[in-house]
Design a protein around this motif. Structure first.
Motif, mmCIF file in Angstrom:
data_model
loop_
_atom_site.group_PDB
_atom_site.id
_atom_site.type_symbol
_atom_site.label_atom_id
_atom_site.label_comp_id
_atom_site.label_asym_id
_atom_site.label_seq_id
_atom_site.Cartn_x
_atom_site.Cartn_y
_atom_site.Cartn_z
ATOM 1 N N LYS A 1 0.856 -1.186 0.000
ATOM 2 C CA LYS A 1 0.000 0.000 0.000
ATOM 3 C C LYS A 1 0.889 1.232 0.000
ATOM 4 O O LYS A 1 2.033 1.193 0.458
ATOM 5 N N PHE A 2 0.353 2.335 -0.507
ATOM 6 C CA PHE A 2 1.063 3.606 -0.492
ATOM 7 C C PHE A 2 0.678 4.312 0.798
ATOM 8 O O PHE A 2 -0.499 4.538 1.078
ATOM 9 N N CYS A 3 1.688 4.638 1.600
ATOM 10 C CA CYS A 3 1.463 5.190 2.936
ATOM 11 C C CYS A 3 2.022 6.608 3.038
ATOM 12 O O CYS A 3 3.083 6.890 2.486
ATOM 13 N N VAL A 4 1.290 7.454 3.750
ATOM 14 C CA VAL A 4 1.733 8.821 3.988
ATOM 15 C C VAL A 4 1.699 9.101 5.481
ATOM 16 O O VAL A 4 0.841 8.599 6.205
ATOM 17 N N ASN A 5 2.659 9.903 5.939
ATOM 18 C CA ASN A 5 2.695 10.377 7.320
ATOM 19 C C ASN A 5 2.838 11.886 7.255
ATOM 20 O O ASN A 5 3.910 12.393 6.934
ATOM 21 N N LEU A 6 1.747 12.594 7.532
ATOM 22 C CA LEU A 6 1.743 14.051 7.418
ATOM 23 C C LEU A 6 1.700 14.754 8.766
ATOM 24 O O LEU A 6 1.862 15.960 8.834
ATOM 25 N N GLY A 7 1.460 14.035 9.861
ATOM 26 C CA GLY A 7 1.463 14.613 11.193
ATOM 27 C C GLY A 7 0.459 15.736 11.375
ATOM 28 O O GLY A 7 -0.356 16.031 10.512
ATOM 29 N N SER A 8 0.488 16.355 12.534
ATOM 30 C CA SER A 8 -0.314 17.538 12.880
ATOM 31 C C SER A 8 -1.797 17.402 12.533
ATOM 32 O O SER A 8 -2.409 18.318 12.007
ATOM 33 N N GLY A 9 -2.389 16.249 12.784
ATOM 34 C CA GLY A 9 -3.816 16.067 12.566
ATOM 35 C C GLY A 9 -4.230 15.864 11.121
ATOM 36 O O GLY A 9 -5.406 15.783 10.818
ATOM 37 N N ARG A 10 -3.281 15.821 10.214
ATOM 38 C CA ARG A 10 -3.602 15.570 8.799
ATOM 39 C C ARG A 10 -3.764 14.065 8.595
ATOM 40 O O ARG A 10 -3.141 13.278 9.296
ATOM 41 N N PRO A 11 -4.578 13.669 7.608
ATOM 42 C CA PRO A 11 -4.766 12.237 7.363
ATOM 43 C C PRO A 11 -3.437 11.533 7.066
ATOM 44 O O PRO A 11 -2.703 11.938 6.179
ATOM 45 N N SER A 12 -3.133 10.536 7.855
ATOM 46 C CA SER A 12 -1.924 9.746 7.670
ATOM 47 C C SER A 12 -2.298 8.277 7.743
ATOM 48 O O SER A 12 -3.264 7.909 8.390
ATOM 49 N N GLY A 13 -1.524 7.449 7.076
ATOM 50 C CA GLY A 13 -1.764 6.020 7.104
ATOM 51 C C GLY A 13 -1.503 5.406 5.746
ATOM 52 O O GLY A 13 -0.976 6.056 4.841
#
Length: 138
Positions: free
Chosen positions: A91-103
Motif C-alpha cells: 500500500k502507499f502510505c503517507v505520514n503528514l502529522g499535525s492532525g492531517r490524514p496519515s496512514g
C-alpha cells in the motif's frame, strides 16, 4: 502547470482494467509511487466542511512530502507542512502529522486519469489531480 504525462496515466489505467472488470480494484503501492513520486498532487474535495483544506503536495524521491494548504475554497495565504511517504505491505502510505490524514490507503485511478483515495474513514470523495514535477516550488 502541466498535467502528468497521458502515457503514464494510460499505462496505469490499462493495468487496472486488465486486473478485474467490475470489482473494486486498488492500485499496488509501488504503482501509486510510480505515478506520483517526483510529481505534485492537488487534493480536491467534492464538498467543503469543517477541517477540509485545499492542498498540494510534492512527493520527493527521497521519501519526503512537501505541501501547502489553506481553508477550502478560500483566498489567502498558504501554510506549509512536511511529511513522508513509503510503500508498506503493498500500500502507499503517507505520514503528514499535525492532525492531517496519515496512514496506508487504497487508491484507484479512473479512465480520465483522476487518482482517488478510497476507504479513508470520514472522507467520501477525495480526488487528486497530478501535475508533472514541482510546479509550485514546494
Amino acid at each position: 502547470m502541466r498535467l502528468k504525462s497521458i502515457t503514464t496515466v494510460a499505462i496505469a489505467i490499462t493495468g487496472l482494467f486488465i486486473s478485474a472488470a467490475f470489482a473494486d480494484v486498488f492500485m499496488a503501492g509501488k504503482d501509486v509511487a510510480a505515478l506520483i513520486v517526483g510529481n505534485t498532487i492537488e487534493g480536491q474535495y467534492r464538498e467543503c466542511s469543517v477541517g477540509r483544506k485545499d492542498f498540494a503536495e510534492f512527493y520527493a524521491k527521497d521519501g519526503k512530502i512537501r505541501g501547502h494548504e489553506r481553508e477550502c475554497r478560500m483566498a489567502g495565504s498558504w501554510s506549509t507542512y512536511g511529511g513522508s511517504w513509503e510503500v508498506k505491505d503493498d500500500k502507499f502510505c503517507v505520514n503528514l502529522g499535525s492532525g492531517r490524514p496519515s496512514g496506508c490507503f487504497d487508491y484507484q485511478v479512473d479512465k480520465d486519469g483522476t487518482l482517488r483515495r478510497v476507504g479513508e474513514k470520514g472522507v467520501t470523495d477525495l480526488t487528486f489531480k497530478i501535475y508533472e514535477g514541482n510546479p509550485n516550488h514546494l
